[in-house]
Design a protein around this motif. Structure first.
Motif, short mmCIF file in Angstrom:
data_model
loop_
_atom_site.label_atom_id
_atom_site.label_comp_id
_atom_site.label_asym_id
_atom_site.label_seq_id
_atom_site.Cartn_x
_atom_site.Cartn_y
_atom_site.Cartn_z
N GLN A 79 0.83 -1.21 0.00
CA GLN A 79 0.00 0.00 0.00
C GLN A 79 0.85 1.25 0.00
OE1 GLN A 79 -3.30 0.05 2.73
NE2 GLN A 79 -3.32 2.28 2.86
N TYR A 80 1.91 1.23 0.80
CA TYR A 80 2.88 2.32 0.81
C TYR A 80 4.25 1.72 0.49
CZ TYR A 80 -0.30 5.75 2.96
OH TYR A 80 -1.33 6.64 3.21
N PRO A 81 4.60 1.58 -0.80
CA PRO A 81 5.88 0.94 -1.17
C PRO A 81 7.06 1.88 -0.97
CG PRO A 81 4.70 1.62 -3.15
CD PRO A 81 3.78 1.91 -1.99
N ILE A 82 7.27 2.32 0.26
CA ILE A 82 8.31 3.30 0.57
C ILE A 82 9.69 2.67 0.42
CG2 ILE A 82 9.25 4.73 2.43
CD1 ILE A 82 6.33 4.87 3.53
N TYR A 83 9.82 1.43 0.83
CA TYR A 83 11.08 0.71 0.72
C TYR A 83 10.91 -0.49 -0.21
CZ TYR A 83 12.86 3.28 4.79
OH TYR A 83 13.27 4.26 5.65
N THR A 165 5.56 8.99 9.00
CA THR A 165 4.22 9.50 8.70
C THR A 165 3.22 8.36 8.57
OG1 THR A 165 5.23 11.35 7.52
CG2 THR A 165 2.89 10.97 7.15
N GLN A 166 3.64 7.27 7.94
CA GLN A 166 2.73 6.12 7.82
C GLN A 166 2.31 5.62 9.20
OE1 GLN A 166 4.34 2.66 5.86
NE2 GLN A 166 2.36 1.63 5.76
N TYR A 167 3.25 5.54 10.13
CA TYR A 167 2.86 5.12 11.48
C TYR A 167 1.98 6.16 12.15
CZ TYR A 167 2.83 4.03 16.37
OH TYR A 167 2.38 3.77 17.65
N THR A 168 2.26 7.45 11.89
CA THR A 168 1.48 8.50 12.52
C THR A 168 0.02 8.43 12.10
OG1 THR A 168 3.46 9.89 12.57
CG2 THR A 168 1.36 10.99 12.94
N PHE A 169 -0.26 7.97 10.89
CA PHE A 169 -1.65 7.77 10.48
C PHE A 169 -2.33 6.71 11.34
CE2 PHE A 169 -0.60 9.18 5.88
CZ PHE A 169 -0.77 10.51 6.24
N LEU A 170 -1.55 5.76 11.86
CA LEU A 170 -2.08 4.73 12.75
C LEU A 170 -2.20 5.24 14.19
CD1 LEU A 170 0.06 1.78 11.39
CD2 LEU A 170 -2.43 1.77 11.43
N ASN A 171 -1.29 6.13 14.58
CA ASN A 171 -1.28 6.65 15.94
C ASN A 171 -0.89 8.12 15.89
OD1 ASN A 171 -1.02 7.25 18.64
ND2 ASN A 171 0.83 6.02 18.95
N LEU A 180 4.67 17.09 9.26
CA LEU A 180 5.39 16.01 8.60
C LEU A 180 5.18 16.04 7.09
CD1 LEU A 180 4.98 12.86 10.88
CD2 LEU A 180 7.10 13.98 10.24
N THR A 181 3.93 16.16 6.66
CA THR A 181 3.67 16.17 5.23
C THR A 181 4.25 17.42 4.57
OG1 THR A 181 1.46 17.10 5.65
CG2 THR A 181 1.63 14.71 5.34
N GLY A 182 4.33 18.52 5.31
CA GLY A 182 4.99 19.70 4.77
C GLY A 182 6.47 19.46 4.54
N LEU A 183 7.13 18.81 5.49
CA LEU A 183 8.54 18.46 5.31
C LEU A 183 8.73 17.50 4.14
CD1 LEU A 183 9.67 17.91 9.02
CD2 LEU A 183 10.31 19.81 7.52
N ILE A 184 7.80 16.55 4.02
CA ILE A 184 7.89 15.57 2.94
C ILE A 184 7.80 16.26 1.58
CG2 ILE A 184 6.59 13.72 1.81
CD1 ILE A 184 5.89 12.72 4.65
N CYS A 217 3.95 8.18 -3.05
CA CYS A 217 3.64 8.00 -1.61
C CYS A 217 3.58 9.37 -0.93
CB CYS A 217 4.70 7.13 -0.95
SG CYS A 217 4.58 5.36 -1.34
N ALA A 218 4.56 10.23 -1.21
CA ALA A 218 4.59 11.57 -0.61
C ALA A 218 3.40 12.40 -1.09
CB ALA A 218 5.91 12.27 -0.96
N TRP A 219 3.10 12.31 -2.38
CA TRP A 219 1.99 13.08 -2.94
C TRP A 219 0.67 12.67 -2.29
CZ3 TRP A 219 -2.57 12.11 -5.48
CH2 TRP A 219 -3.16 13.17 -6.17
N GLU A 220 0.46 11.37 -2.16
CA GLU A 220 -0.79 10.88 -1.58
C GLU A 220 -0.92 11.31 -0.13
OE1 GLU A 220 -3.54 8.48 0.61
OE2 GLU A 220 -1.37 8.34 0.85
N MET A 221 0.17 11.25 0.62
CA MET A 221 0.11 11.64 2.02
C MET A 221 -0.23 13.12 2.16
SD MET A 221 3.31 9.61 3.75
CE MET A 221 3.25 7.83 4.03
#
Length: 550
Positions: A79-83, A165-171, A180-184, A217-221
């Motif tokens: 879903q988030y192929p970051i790595y 950021t992906q974890y932050t969406f969970l918590n 975070l998304t601004g930095l991204i 991934c960054a765009w979607e976030m």
């Protein structure tokens, strides 16, 4: 940097700005804009003085760690192929199977695996969710001590922020998603990921695909967060000069090339990106004054196209799920179908709700938003109660449902006659309760959501009373035909409401202007116990045996 940065921010060469972002996303509070301890450099809970925890990966049994890794690689990374999965596996082995990858136990690898274990645990736990999330939170806090080493200005640094950021969406209590998304987004622009590289021999297919993955991934976030807060997006939303990455599994993507005949496993991410394009376009036109594309002759025609686009997207998801022949993807497609059934009504709520461009929507449009707002709440409630392996984010569901609840409460008094003619009182009262049920359910994973429940029910009480009074007046009107109809209708629609003011007060859950220093960190009530059998305690259903390496 030394000359232009105030000392009280705590930003220096040794403490990058990302450290200042690691303060939980908060819901609105009337206690003031900033907590008293947030900028106090000597306070242990200060935003500029994060305290590293005293435990981390060492407390996870190797068998459980392998199971959590498998869950992440099979259900989450697609879903988030970051790595690339080979990089994740190498980082994991450097810590848990060092004989396979000796002398590679680096701060970056520990950062990656701590957060991956936290994401997977939050996803996999089926019982004692609160305790599981507390363990996950502690793992992330442990990872944050490596921020100075991993928050580098390159692709690796961007990956580190994306993973956090992906974890932050969970918590959302771990960091501020808006910052975070601004930095991204700034990192994406700095690294040039918003443009395709020239076709030359210096850019391999592997490297180009990874750049595309990180951009989308960054765009979607960023789009997801900005759309919630009704704010403009820094990255482009139209005529994007970056193609989608390939959808084949990472086993078919290597440094030597990409095998296009590989198993298609990353089908979720592309469909989410396509949905976000529709959402971003709607927000940009209705809230930020962006021009309607030239191919449409009117605002109404553009709105009809938006509805047609999301309807076609929804149908395509169902068609693709029905055509799936891979047994191991059945659960993943089921999760995608539920996601589609949530975001489809949410787009209709977004499209037909009051906005800056259309502050007073047509009644039929407002009724559409009213009905679909309920579907959003019900769908997210189903998602929050889904079974093992389903990714249960809390940031988006909480904000989407609260936004929908506000639209529901706006539409009810404005469309009383139309709603009462189409739906029974029992149906309307059941719909009212669905929002409360959702907030009560999700508050187990994000305690701050309890305030959403309190605020919704505070706004609901006068709105519900007004609707019940209207039904009584309507019933009396039927019995009193002698009363002039014009006077009766005027009386029924002459009502006070503070919902519009409530929306402005709420500022759509603005995390940058509100904080509640009374909310304790999630992990405060829990401490790691090395003897815990996580598989039994959290009912992880992980059958993976200890392996020499993955």
């Amino acid at each position: 940097m030394d000359d232009m940065t105030p000392a009280f921010l705590g930003i220096s060469h040794a403490k990058p700005i990302l450290s200042c972002v690691v303060k939980g996303t908060q819901l609105p509070s009337n206690k003031g804009p900033v907590g008293a301890t947030d900028l106090h450099e000597n306070h242990p809970r200060s935003i500029i003085n994060p305290q590293p925890p005293h435990s981390g990966l060492d407390v996870i049994e190797r068998r459980i760690a392998h199971g959590l890794l498998d869950n992440f690689l099979e259900r989450v990374i697609t879903q988030y192929p970051i790595y690339h999965r080979s990089d994740v596996t190498a980082a994991f082995n450097s810590i848990f199977v060092p004989t396979i990858n000796p002398n590679q136990d680096t701060p970056r690898n520990r950062y990656i695996i701590n957060i991956i274990m936290a994401i997977s645990l939050s996803t996999a736990a089926r019982t004692k969710q609160k305790a599981a999330n507390a363990h996950a939170y502690a793992l992330v806090r442990h990872a944050l001590q490596y921020i100075p080493e991993v928050a580098t200005n390159d692709l690796g640094g961007l990956q580190a922020i994306l993973l956090l950021t992906q974890y932050t969406f969970l918590n959302p209590s771990v960091a501020d998603v808006w910052l975070l998304t601004g930095l991204i987004s700034q990192a994406v622009i700095d690294l040039g990921l918003h443009q395709e590289l020239p076709n030359d021999s210096h850019t391999t297919a592997y490297h180009r695909d990874m750049r595309r993955r990180l951009f989308w991934c960054a765009w979607e976030m960023e789009v997801a967060v900005c759309s919630i807060f009704l704010r403009p997006v820094n990255l482009p939303i139209r005529n994007i000069d970056v193609a989608f990455p390939v959808e084949v599994d990472d086993t078919a993507i290597t440094e030597t090339g990409i095998d296009p005949s590989g198993l298609v496993s990353k089908f979720t991410s592309r469909r989410i990106w396509l949905f976000r394009q529709i959402e971003a376009d709607i927000i940009s036109v209705l809230w930020h004054g962006d021009p309607i594309p030239k191919e449409f002759r009117s605002l109404e025609e553009w709105m009809q196209n938006c509805k047609a686009s999301v309807t076609a997207w929804h149908k395509e998801v169902y068609a693709a799920a029905g055509a799936n022949k891979e047994p191991s993807f059945v659960k993943r497609w089921r999760e995608m179908l539920l996601y589609a059934d949530i975001v489809y009504p949410y787009i209709l709520v977004t499209l037909y709700r009051p906005s800056r461009r259309i502050p007073q929507p047509r009644t039929d449009h407002l009724v559409i938003a009213f009905v679909n707002a309920v579907e959003v709440a019900h769908g997210y409630w189903q998602q929050s109660n889904a079974d093992y392996g389903n990714i249960k984010y809390v940031f988006h569901p909480c904000h989407h449902v609260f936004n929908s609840a506000i639209v529901f409460l706006q539409a009810l008094p404005r469309c009383k006659s139309e709603i009462s003619e189409r739906y029974t009182l029992q149906e309307v009262e059941d719909w009212m309760a669905r929002f409360s049920r959702f907030f009560a359910t999700i508050s187990e994973r994000w305690p701050a959501a309890t305030r959403c429940l309190e605020e919704y029910e505070r706004l609901l009480a006068p709105t519900k009373k007004e609707y019940l009074d209207f039904l009584d007046q309507k019933a009396n009107f039927v019995r009193r035909q002698a009363v002039p109809i014009g006077n009766m209708v005027e009386d029924m629609y002459n009502y006070p409401t503070d919902l519009d003011d409530a929306v402005n007060f709420w500022t759509v859950c603005n995390p940058t202007t509100t904080a509640d220093p009374t909310i304790e960190p999630l992990a405060a009530a829990y401490a790691f116990n090395v003897s815990h059998d996580w598989n039994a305690e959290f009912n992880l259903d992980l059958e993976t045996e200890t392996k020499p390496g993955i």
